[in-house]
Design a protein around this motif. Structure first.
Motif, PDB file in Angstrom:
ATOM      1  N   LEU A 188      -2.712   2.204  -4.566  1.00 12.49           N
ATOM      2  CA  LEU A 188      -2.430   3.632  -4.404  1.00 12.49           C
ATOM      3  C   LEU A 188      -3.573   4.276  -3.635  1.00 12.49           C
ATOM      4  O   LEU A 188      -4.739   4.204  -4.061  1.00 12.49           O
ATOM      5  CB  LEU A 188      -2.273   4.312  -5.767  1.00 12.49           C
ATOM      6  CG  LEU A 188      -1.040   3.930  -6.594  1.00 12.49           C
ATOM      7  CD1 LEU A 188      -1.062   4.656  -7.929  1.00 12.49           C
ATOM      8  CD2 LEU A 188       0.230   4.241  -5.835  1.00 12.49           C
ATOM      9  N   LEU A 189      -3.258   4.919  -2.531  1.00 11.95           N
ATOM     10  CA  LEU A 189      -4.261   5.566  -1.688  1.00 11.95           C
ATOM     11  C   LEU A 189      -3.777   6.960  -1.317  1.00 11.95           C
ATOM     12  O   LEU A 189      -2.575   7.182  -1.145  1.00 11.95           O
ATOM     13  CB  LEU A 189      -4.509   4.755  -0.403  1.00 11.95           C
ATOM     14  CG  LEU A 189      -5.075   3.342  -0.578  1.00 11.95           C
ATOM     15  CD1 LEU A 189      -5.176   2.658   0.779  1.00 11.95           C
ATOM     16  CD2 LEU A 189      -6.431   3.384  -1.257  1.00 11.95           C
ATOM     17  N   CYS A 246      -0.043   6.471 -11.364  1.00 13.92           N
ATOM     18  CA  CYS A 246      -0.268   5.040 -11.504  1.00 13.92           C
ATOM     19  C   CYS A 246       1.092   4.331 -11.569  1.00 13.92           C
ATOM     20  O   CYS A 246       2.134   4.982 -11.720  1.00 13.92           O
ATOM     21  CB  CYS A 246      -1.102   4.710 -12.745  1.00 13.92           C
ATOM     22  SG  CYS A 246      -0.227   4.964 -14.296  1.00 13.92           S
ATOM     23  N   SER A 247       1.047   3.039 -11.481  1.00 19.60           N
ATOM     24  CA  SER A 247       2.247   2.225 -11.596  1.00 19.60           C
ATOM     25  C   SER A 247       2.319   1.624 -12.987  1.00 19.60           C
ATOM     26  O   SER A 247       1.313   1.190 -13.548  1.00 19.60           O
ATOM     27  CB  SER A 247       2.252   1.118 -10.546  1.00 19.60           C
ATOM     28  OG  SER A 247       3.355   0.250 -10.736  1.00 19.60           O
ATOM     29  N   VAL A 306       0.854  -1.188   0.000  1.00 22.17           N
ATOM     30  CA  VAL A 306       0.000   0.000   0.000  1.00 22.17           C
ATOM     31  C   VAL A 306       0.889   1.237   0.000  1.00 22.17           C
ATOM     32  O   VAL A 306       1.718   1.419   0.897  1.00 22.17           O
ATOM     33  CB  VAL A 306      -0.938   0.008   1.223  1.00 22.17           C
ATOM     34  CG1 VAL A 306      -1.815   1.252   1.201  1.00 22.17           C
ATOM     35  CG2 VAL A 306      -1.798  -1.258   1.234  1.00 22.17           C
ATOM     36  N   VAL A 307       0.718   2.053  -1.022  1.00 22.71           N
ATOM     37  CA  VAL A 307       1.503   3.275  -1.177  1.00 22.71           C
ATOM     38  C   VAL A 307       0.570   4.465  -0.965  1.00 22.71           C
ATOM     39  O   VAL A 307      -0.448   4.604  -1.650  1.00 22.71           O
ATOM     40  CB  VAL A 307       2.167   3.352  -2.564  1.00 22.71           C
ATOM     41  CG1 VAL A 307       2.939   4.660  -2.709  1.00 22.71           C
ATOM     42  CG2 VAL A 307       3.087   2.162  -2.773  1.00 22.71           C
ATOM     43  N   HIS A 308       0.899   5.327  -0.018  1.00 23.77           N
ATOM     44  CA  HIS A 308       0.120   6.531   0.271  1.00 23.77           C
ATOM     45  C   HIS A 308       0.815   7.731  -0.340  1.00 23.77           C
ATOM     46  O   HIS A 308       2.030   7.928  -0.178  1.00 23.77           O
ATOM     47  CB  HIS A 308      -0.010   6.723   1.783  1.00 23.77           C
ATOM     48  CG  HIS A 308      -0.797   5.636   2.455  1.00 23.77           C
ATOM     49  ND1 HIS A 308      -2.155   5.666   2.595  1.00 23.77           N
ATOM     50  CD2 HIS A 308      -0.393   4.468   3.025  1.00 23.77           C
ATOM     51  CE1 HIS A 308      -2.581   4.593   3.232  1.00 23.77           C
ATOM     52  NE2 HIS A 308      -1.509   3.826   3.501  1.00 23.77           N
ATOM     53  N   LEU A 309       0.019   8.541  -1.048  1.00 22.25           N
ATOM     54  CA  LEU A 309       0.551   9.737  -1.704  1.00 22.25           C
ATOM     55  C   LEU A 309      -0.035  10.988  -1.066  1.00 22.25           C
ATOM     56  O   LEU A 309      -1.225  11.038  -0.752  1.00 22.25           O
ATOM     57  CB  LEU A 309       0.211   9.740  -3.199  1.00 22.25           C
ATOM     58  CG  LEU A 309       0.987   8.781  -4.107  1.00 22.25           C
ATOM     59  CD1 LEU A 309       0.423   8.827  -5.506  1.00 22.25           C
ATOM     60  CD2 LEU A 309       2.450   9.134  -4.121  1.00 22.25           C
ATOM     61  N   ASP A 310       0.802  11.992  -0.912  1.00 24.20           N
ATOM     62  CA  ASP A 310       0.371  13.324  -0.510  1.00 24.20           C
ATOM     63  C   ASP A 310       0.878  14.300  -1.553  1.00 24.20           C
ATOM     64  O   ASP A 310       2.104  14.492  -1.677  1.00 24.20           O
ATOM     65  CB  ASP A 310       0.918  13.678   0.869  1.00 24.20           C
ATOM     66  CG  ASP A 310      -0.189  13.816   1.897  1.00 24.20           C
ATOM     67  OD1 ASP A 310      -1.362  13.811   1.500  1.00 24.20           O
ATOM     68  OD2 ASP A 310       0.127  13.917   3.089  1.00 24.20           O
ATOM     69  N   ASP A 321       7.130   2.106  -8.070  1.00 18.32           N
ATOM     70  CA  ASP A 321       7.137   2.592  -9.449  1.00 18.32           C
ATOM     71  C   ASP A 321       5.862   3.411  -9.679  1.00 18.32           C
ATOM     72  O   ASP A 321       4.822   2.867 -10.060  1.00 18.32           O
ATOM     73  CB  ASP A 321       7.214   1.401 -10.409  1.00 18.32           C
ATOM     74  CG  ASP A 321       7.105   1.832 -11.855  1.00 18.32           C
ATOM     75  OD1 ASP A 321       7.678   2.863 -12.193  1.00 18.32           O
ATOM     76  OD2 ASP A 321       6.409   1.134 -12.614  1.00 18.32           O
ATOM     77  N   VAL A 322       5.941   4.716  -9.439  1.00 16.82           N
ATOM     78  CA  VAL A 322       4.787   5.612  -9.582  1.00 16.82           C
ATOM     79  C   VAL A 322       5.112   6.654 -10.636  1.00 16.82           C
ATOM     80  O   VAL A 322       6.111   7.372 -10.530  1.00 16.82           O
ATOM     81  CB  VAL A 322       4.429   6.284  -8.240  1.00 16.82           C
ATOM     82  CG1 VAL A 322       3.246   7.237  -8.426  1.00 16.82           C
ATOM     83  CG2 VAL A 322       4.108   5.234  -7.183  1.00 16.82           C
TER      84      VAL A 322
END
Length: 408
Positions: free
Chosen positions: A155-156, A144-145, A42-46, A86-87
């Motif tokens: 992605l959250l 996205c990856s 789980v990858v969190h983005l800000d 990989d984003v």
């Protein structure tokens, strides 16, 4: 007295030695860091405007007990020592964006890895120029990856839309031509070749500041239109009116050249500012055509001429049937010897007076012919007056309708 135990001494390197975390250890970089391959990362983005401030994910291979290391719960290591998600940004147009790279990542004792990098991204954005310069634009940045599907990578967003908006306002120091309104975030899924990818979309909404365009473009055209309307006060019998109108029209043509530099080359709908310019240009062109018509009608009357100005009055007084001013003068002129007028001359004078009286009661054919050309001038005056009324009312309605559309 009891024995005092020495304070335990620990270092960050002890944690790294415990994890066996080195740059040459491919265990931490070669594959996705999970203890169970079926469990997704789980990858969190800000994301804040102008920067991606934080990307956080879990690494199952880098965990420890802080109690064994004097309470150390967080270490900082070079990025090359760990696996990175990989984003990518789908709307990116440049391969190498300007990045304020931080060479380190932060690792917590629970395996949470945080990467903080600043990006300046050049991306595509579909713009709606219909209400330019009173337009509001929304641009989307999609993360996205490229490798991992949603089975492997989720992605959250780390923060909600209101928090991101407030954070972006705090980061912004100057906004230039635009007013930043807010950022909204939403998660979506995309299917390709039977597999699904997680997408994280950030919608940035901004409103253009129209003052510069209004002052340098819209108002000058409106002022030229007012000058054209005021030119109706100039006399139609003088050539200055037509020359003045043509000069104003040429001035607007120069301003229209600026429109090519302001507006984009493609648009789904014709912008209202283009309608504004074309309509005003058409109004002024029609005004010039009506002025040419009115001037033509008045000059036709002047070319025909008034018979009363060419000795016609003299002929009218003398009686039109064979009489002339010269004959009256000859009859009325006293004799050279000073003798009294003969009776025949008196009778001729009375006859001429009667003929002159009949001429005054019945206008001669020449004067009737003069009345017909005068109708052209009266027609020109009526056409000019009617056009002024229609011109002013039409312009007022057009500007009101355009203003309502611009502010809707």
């Amino acid at each position: 007295m009891g024995e005092i135990s020495p304070r335990e001494v620990c270092s960050y390197q002890d944690v790294l030695n415990h994890l066996n975390l080195t740059k040459k250890n491919e265990k931490f970089t070669s594959s996705r860091p999970v203890s169970d391959w079926t469990r997704p990362t789980v990858v969190h983005l800000d994301v804040y405007l102008y920067a991606i401030l934080a990307v956080t994910w879990n690494n199952d291979l880098v965990t420890w007990d802080p109690k064994q290391f004097c309470g150390i719960s967080n270490v900082t290591v070079p990025k090359e020592m760990l696996w990175l998600p990989d984003v990518n940004i789908l709307e990116r147009t440049e391969e190498k964006d300007k990045v304020l790279q931080v060479p380190y990542v932060s690792v917590s004792h629970r395996g949470e890895v945080t990467l903080e990098d600043g990006f300046r991204v050049v991306s595509t954005c579909k713009m709606d120029m219909y209400k330019f310069p009173f337009d509001t634009q929304s641009c989307i940045i999609t993360f996205c990856s490229s490798i991992y599907t949603n089975r492997d990578l989720h992605l959250l967003p780390s923060s909600n839309s209101s928090w991101i908006t407030q954070g972006s306002l705090n980061v912004l120091q100057t906004q230039g031509e635009w007013d930043f309104l807010g950022i909204s975030v939403s998660g979506q899924k995309d299917t390709f070749n039977g597999m699904q990818w997680d997408l994280l979309k950030y919608t940035i909404t901004m409103k253009r500041r129209p003052l510069l365009i209004v002052m340098h473009f819209l108002l000058p055209i409106l002022f030229f239109l007012i000058l054209d309307m005021s030119s109706f006060l100039i006399s139609d019998t003088r050539g200055e009116k037509l020359g003045f109108k043509v000069t104003v029209l040429l001035a607007i043509s120069v301003l229209l050249l600026m429109l090519n530099d302001i507006l984009p080359s493609t648009s789904d709908r014709t912008p209202l500012i283009a309608v504004y310019c074309i309509a005003i240009f058409a109004f002024m062109l029609l005004s010039i055509l009506v002025t040419i018509l009115v001037t033509y009608l008045i000059e036709r009357d002047a070319a025909t001429g008034d018979p009363s100005k060419d000795g016609g009055h003299c002929k009218q007084e003398a009686g039109g049937e064979g009489a002339s001013c010269e004959r009256v003068a000859a009859v009325c002129e006293p004799t050279r010897d000073g003798d009294r007028l003969a009776d025949s001359q008196v009778l001729r004078l009375i006859l001429l007076e009667l003929q002159a009286l009949r001429g005054r009661l019945t206008p001669p054919a020449a004067e009737q012919g003069w009345a017909r050309p005068r109708r052209r001038e009266r027609l020109a005056r009526r056409v000019n007056t009617a056009f002024i009324c229609v011109y002013v009312v039409s312009i007022g309605l057009f500007l009101l309708l355009l203003f309502l559309k611009w502010t809707a």
